[in-house]
Scaffold this motif. Structure first.
Motif, PDB file in Angstrom:
ATOM      1  N   HIS A   1       0.812  -1.222   0.000  1.00 21.31           N
ATOM      2  CA  HIS A   1       0.000   0.000   0.000  1.00 21.31           C
ATOM      3  C   HIS A   1       0.849   1.279   0.000  1.00 21.31           C
ATOM      4  O   HIS A   1       0.310   2.385   0.171  1.00 21.31           O
ATOM      5  N   GLY A   2       2.150   1.126  -0.197  1.00 25.50           N
ATOM      6  CA  GLY A   2       3.031   2.294  -0.310  1.00 25.50           C
ATOM      7  C   GLY A   2       3.076   3.153   0.934  1.00 25.50           C
ATOM      8  O   GLY A   2       3.124   4.389   0.848  1.00 25.50           O
ATOM      9  N   MET A   3       3.073   2.513   2.119  1.00 22.94           N
ATOM     10  CA  MET A   3       3.071   3.251   3.390  1.00 22.94           C
ATOM     11  C   MET A   3       4.481   3.378   3.969  1.00 22.94           C
ATOM     12  O   MET A   3       5.287   2.451   3.854  1.00 22.94           O
ATOM     13  N   THR A   4       4.768   4.516   4.584  1.00 22.06           N
ATOM     14  CA  THR A   4       6.046   4.729   5.256  1.00 22.06           C
ATOM     15  C   THR A   4       5.925   4.241   6.697  1.00 22.06           C
ATOM     16  O   THR A   4       5.177   4.808   7.496  1.00 22.06           O
ATOM     17  N   LYS A   5       6.640   3.167   7.008  1.00 21.84           N
ATOM     18  CA  LYS A   5       6.526   2.551   8.332  1.00 21.84           C
ATOM     19  C   LYS A   5       6.832   3.544   9.452  1.00 21.84           C
ATOM     20  O   LYS A   5       7.812   4.284   9.401  1.00 21.84           O
ATOM     21  N   GLY A   6       5.966   3.555  10.467  1.00 23.20           N
ATOM     22  CA  GLY A   6       6.195   4.379  11.650  1.00 23.20           C
ATOM     23  C   GLY A   6       5.705   5.806  11.543  1.00 23.20           C
ATOM     24  O   GLY A   6       5.766   6.554  12.513  1.00 23.20           O
ATOM     25  N   GLY A   7       5.195   6.192  10.367  1.00 20.57           N
ATOM     26  CA  GLY A   7       4.771   7.577  10.179  1.00 20.57           C
ATOM     27  C   GLY A   7       3.265   7.758  10.229  1.00 20.57           C
ATOM     28  O   GLY A   7       2.512   6.820  10.488  1.00 20.57           O
ATOM     29  N   MET A   8       2.840   8.997   9.968  1.00 18.12           N
ATOM     30  CA  MET A   8       1.418   9.314   9.879  1.00 18.12           C
ATOM     31  C   MET A   8       1.196  10.039   8.556  1.00 18.12           C
ATOM     32  O   MET A   8       1.788  11.090   8.322  1.00 18.12           O
ATOM     33  N   ALA A   9       0.370   9.461   7.691  1.00 19.12           N
ATOM     34  CA  ALA A   9       0.043  10.085   6.412  1.00 19.12           C
ATOM     35  C   ALA A   9      -1.402  10.550   6.430  1.00 19.12           C
ATOM     36  O   ALA A   9      -2.276   9.862   6.958  1.00 19.12           O
ATOM     37  N   LEU A  10      -1.647  11.738   5.894  1.00 21.32           N
ATOM     38  CA  LEU A  10      -3.021  12.233   5.748  1.00 21.32           C
ATOM     39  C   LEU A  10      -3.587  11.686   4.440  1.00 21.32           C
ATOM     40  O   LEU A  10      -2.934  11.754   3.395  1.00 21.32           O
ATOM     41  N   ILE A  11      -4.786  11.117   4.501  1.00 22.59           N
ATOM     42  CA  ILE A  11      -5.388  10.497   3.316  1.00 22.59           C
ATOM     43  C   ILE A  11      -6.788  11.053   3.078  1.00 22.59           C
ATOM     44  O   ILE A  11      -7.410  11.616   3.982  1.00 22.59           O
ATOM     45  N   ASP A  12      -7.274  10.894   1.843  1.00 24.66           N
ATOM     46  CA  ASP A  12      -8.629  11.342   1.539  1.00 24.66           C
ATOM     47  C   ASP A  12      -9.615  10.188   1.760  1.00 24.66           C
ATOM     48  O   ASP A  12      -9.219   9.063   2.085  1.00 24.66           O
ATOM     49  N   GLU A  13     -10.900  10.485   1.573  1.00 25.66           N
ATOM     50  CA  GLU A  13     -11.931   9.499   1.880  1.00 25.66           C
ATOM     51  C   GLU A  13     -11.828   8.266   0.981  1.00 25.66           C
ATOM     52  O   GLU A  13     -12.015   7.133   1.438  1.00 25.66           O
ATOM     53  N   GLU A  14     -11.468   8.475  -0.283  1.00 26.81           N
ATOM     54  CA  GLU A  14     -11.351   7.355  -1.218  1.00 26.81           C
ATOM     55  C   GLU A  14     -10.243   6.388  -0.772  1.00 26.81           C
ATOM     56  O   GLU A  14     -10.427   5.174  -0.760  1.00 26.81           O
ATOM     57  N   ARG A  15      -9.101   6.957  -0.401  1.00 27.29           N
ATOM     58  CA  ARG A  15      -7.980   6.133   0.081  1.00 27.29           C
ATOM     59  C   ARG A  15      -8.352   5.442   1.396  1.00 27.29           C
ATOM     60  O   ARG A  15      -8.016   4.285   1.624  1.00 27.29           O
ATOM     61  N   ALA A  16      -9.076   6.150   2.257  1.00 28.42           N
ATOM     62  CA  ALA A  16      -9.503   5.576   3.539  1.00 28.42           C
ATOM     63  C   ALA A  16     -10.352   4.325   3.312  1.00 28.42           C
ATOM     64  O   ALA A  16     -10.154   3.295   3.970  1.00 28.42           O
ATOM     65  N   ILE A  17     -11.273   4.400   2.371  1.00 20.32           N
ATOM     66  CA  ILE A  17     -12.145   3.251   2.068  1.00 20.32           C
ATOM     67  C   ILE A  17     -11.315   2.079   1.544  1.00 20.32           C
ATOM     68  O   ILE A  17     -11.506   0.926   1.945  1.00 20.32           O
ATOM     69  N   ALA A  18     -10.345   2.386   0.659  1.00 18.06           N
ATOM     70  CA  ALA A  18      -9.514   1.333   0.073  1.00 18.06           C
ATOM     71  C   ALA A  18      -8.671   0.629   1.135  1.00 18.06           C
ATOM     72  O   ALA A  18      -8.569  -0.600   1.153  1.00 18.06           O
ATOM     73  N   VAL A  19      -8.080   1.407   2.046  1.00 21.07           N
ATOM     74  CA  VAL A  19      -7.263   0.826   3.110  1.00 21.07           C
ATOM     75  C   VAL A  19      -8.128  -0.029   4.032  1.00 21.07           C
ATOM     76  O   VAL A  19      -7.775  -1.164   4.373  1.00 21.07           O
ATOM     77  N   TYR A  20      -9.287   0.516   4.408  1.00 17.22           N
ATOM     78  CA  TYR A  20     -10.176  -0.196   5.334  1.00 17.22           C
ATOM     79  C   TYR A  20     -10.635  -1.532   4.748  1.00 17.22           C
ATOM     80  O   TYR A  20     -10.659  -2.559   5.439  1.00 17.22           O
ATOM     81  N   GLN A  21     -10.967  -1.526   3.474  1.00 15.75           N
ATOM     82  CA  GLN A  21     -11.471  -2.745   2.836  1.00 15.75           C
ATOM     83  C   GLN A  21     -10.420  -3.840   2.747  1.00 15.75           C
ATOM     84  O   GLN A  21     -10.746  -5.020   2.687  1.00 15.75           O
ATOM     85  N   SER A  22      -9.137  -3.453   2.741  1.00 15.84           N
ATOM     86  CA  SER A  22      -8.073  -4.454   2.630  1.00 15.84           C
ATOM     87  C   SER A  22      -7.512  -4.877   3.989  1.00 15.84           C
ATOM     88  O   SER A  22      -6.683  -5.778   4.067  1.00 15.84           O
ATOM     89  N   MET A  23      -7.970  -4.230   5.068  1.00 12.13           N
ATOM     90  CA  MET A  23      -7.513  -4.576   6.410  1.00 12.13           C
ATOM     91  C   MET A  23      -8.218  -5.829   6.919  1.00 12.13           C
ATOM     92  O   MET A  23      -9.347  -6.123   6.529  1.00 12.13           O
ATOM     93  N   GLY A  24      -7.564  -6.546   7.827  1.00  9.39           N
ATOM     94  CA  GLY A  24      -8.174  -7.690   8.477  1.00  9.39           C
ATOM     95  C   GLY A  24      -9.050  -7.251   9.645  1.00  9.39           C
ATOM     96  O   GLY A  24      -9.365  -6.059   9.779  1.00  9.39           O
ATOM     97  N   PRO A  25      -9.446  -8.198  10.516  1.00  7.79           N
ATOM     98  CA  PRO A  25     -10.266  -7.864  11.684  1.00  7.79           C
ATOM     99  C   PRO A  25      -9.591  -6.783  12.526  1.00  7.79           C
ATOM    100  O   PRO A  25      -8.376  -6.836  12.765  1.00  7.79           O
ATOM    101  N   ALA A  26     -10.357  -5.794  12.968  1.00  9.71           N
ATOM    102  CA  ALA A  26      -9.772  -4.619  13.625  1.00  9.71           C
ATOM    103  C   ALA A  26     -10.307  -4.410  15.038  1.00  9.71           C
ATOM    104  O   ALA A  26     -11.377  -4.893  15.410  1.00  9.71           O
ATOM    105  N   THR A  27      -9.519  -3.667  15.813  1.00 11.95           N
ATOM    106  CA  THR A  27      -9.938  -3.151  17.117  1.00 11.95           C
ATOM    107  C   THR A  27     -10.299  -1.690  16.902  1.00 11.95           C
ATOM    108  O   THR A  27      -9.524  -0.935  16.308  1.00 11.95           O
ATOM    109  N   GLU A  28     -11.474  -1.266  17.355  1.00 12.51           N
ATOM    110  CA  GLU A  28     -11.942   0.097  17.095  1.00 12.51           C
ATOM    111  C   GLU A  28     -12.232   0.828  18.403  1.00 12.51           C
ATOM    112  O   GLU A  28     -12.843   0.275  19.311  1.00 12.51           O
ATOM    113  N   MET A  29     -11.756   2.076  18.482  1.00 12.29           N
ATOM    114  CA  MET A  29     -11.981   2.875  19.698  1.00 12.29           C
ATOM    115  C   MET A  29     -11.759   4.353  19.387  1.00 12.29           C
ATOM    116  O   MET A  29     -11.093   4.688  18.404  1.00 12.29           O
ATOM    117  N   SER A  30     -12.311   5.225  20.209  1.00 12.56           N
ATOM    118  CA  SER A  30     -12.095   6.656  19.999  1.00 12.56           C
ATOM    119  C   SER A  30     -10.626   6.971  20.277  1.00 12.56           C
ATOM    120  O   SER A  30      -9.990   6.352  21.123  1.00 12.56           O
TER     121      SER A  30
END
Length: 333
Positions: free
Chosen positions: A30-59
């Motif tokens: 997914h072209g991510m820089t390990k250990g960093g924080m990248a700002l993404i748009d909604e389209e990228r957010a959906i793509a990342v979420y759909q390819s992730m496995g089971p997640a832990t979710e919290m505020s």
């Protein structure tokens, strides 16, 4: 000066965390820089979420994690951050209030969805964040409750607030109100990539006295002063701010002030699981120590204790009573 109603008020990007344990290959694909924080748009957010496995979710959100840690320690804590009036926004609001934090910021009725951070945790415990700011970037100076800021001993701001323009104005407004009331203002630099984006502006905030306390890790400190020499950077930090706190992972932390430099060791752990929130919880412990008048060394020990608790499980919120842990280890609470 009137007595403070709150010990610490945090202002930050209100972000819902979605964490998943994965391997290095996922980051590469997914072209991510390990250990960093990248700002993404909604389209990228959906793509990342759909390819992730089971997640832990919290505020989550950096400053929010710190404020929840403070409440867990027994501090009177409040938070300002923007969510949308949607399912995740309502969940976020319930979650942070249930943690004992006063949260009264009016949710946005329309506009972008509540912000989310997609956090990938690799087997070495390192976290890589992909953040969709969403409604968080709709925070404006109108959301800053002047009475609440003036009634807080410390106002704690996150460097990530410098990304959205409106939030930047809210940040400066809050700092001015706090100082006008004789209170103190703290800033965490948040991320070395964030420092790369706003180095000159952060240095200006420090040198003008807009900020009284700075929290940074080693990577952020080196980025701030563009030097690989730790002592050189630390000397400069001491010149630029009244109180600087630098975390150094397993090497503990260094506190620099007009009184001198104090080194505090890291707290021992059994196993490192997830570094998400380590700096946030360190700041919680340290600020709690300052609020209690415990001195810089004990504040550093409280910070180390809180960080050690959070890195031994998934997620950036404490799962044990930090207050009880501090008492068991002879620390002032």
């Amino acid at each position: 000066m009137t007595a403070a109603k709150y010990d610490v008020l945090g202002i930050g990007n209100a972000i819902f965390d979605i964490l998943v344990q994965t391997d290095e290959g996922f980051l590469v694909r997914h072209g991510m820089t390990k250990g960093g924080m990248a700002l993404i748009d909604e389209e990228r957010a959906i793509a990342v979420y759909q390819s992730m496995g089971p997640a832990t979710e919290m505020s989550g959100g950096s400053a929010a994690n710190t404020i929840v840690g403070l409440a867990n320690l027994g501090a009177r804590a409040a938070y300002i951050g923007k969510v949308r009036d949607d399912q995740i926004g309502r969940l976020y609001t319930h979650d942070i209030r249930a943690a004992g934090v006063t949260f009264e910021t009016k949710a946005a009725a329309d506009g972008p969805a509540t912000g989310c951070s997609y956090i990938l945790v690799t087997p070495d415990g390192q976290r890589t964040m992909n953040t969709y700011l969403g409604a968080a970037q709709e925070l404006t100076s109108a959301d800053i409750d002047a009475a609440q800021v003036a009634a807080s001993a410390f106002t704690y701001l996150e460097g990530y607030l410098w990304d959205p323009k409106n939030a930047k104005e809210a940040f400066v407004k809050a700092a001015a109100i706090a100082h006008g009331a004789g209170r103190q203002v703290a800033l965490t630099l948040s991320d070395s990539f964030c420092v790369d984006r706003y180095r000159d502006e952060f240095l200006d905030l420090m040198r003008k006295g807009t900020i009284d306390l700075i929290f940074a890790n080693e990577a952020e400190l080196h980025s701030l002063y563009q030097t690989s020499d730790f002592d050189t950077a630390l000397t400069q930090l001491r010149e630029d701010t009244k109180l600087g706190i630098v975390t150094r992972s397993e090497k503990g932390c260094v506190v620099t002030s007009t009184d001198g430099v104090v080194a505090v060791p890291a707290f021992p752990i059994d196993r490192m699981v997830d570094t998400t929130g380590a700096g946030d919880l360190f700041a919680a412990g340290f600020l709690f120590g300052l609020v209690r008048g415990a001195g810089h060394e004990n504040a550093g020990r409280l910070g180390a204790l809180a960080a050690a608790e959070v890195i031994q499980h998934i997620g950036a919120r404490p799962q044990a009573s930090l207050k009880e842990l501090a008492q068991q280890n002879g620390l002032p609470v």
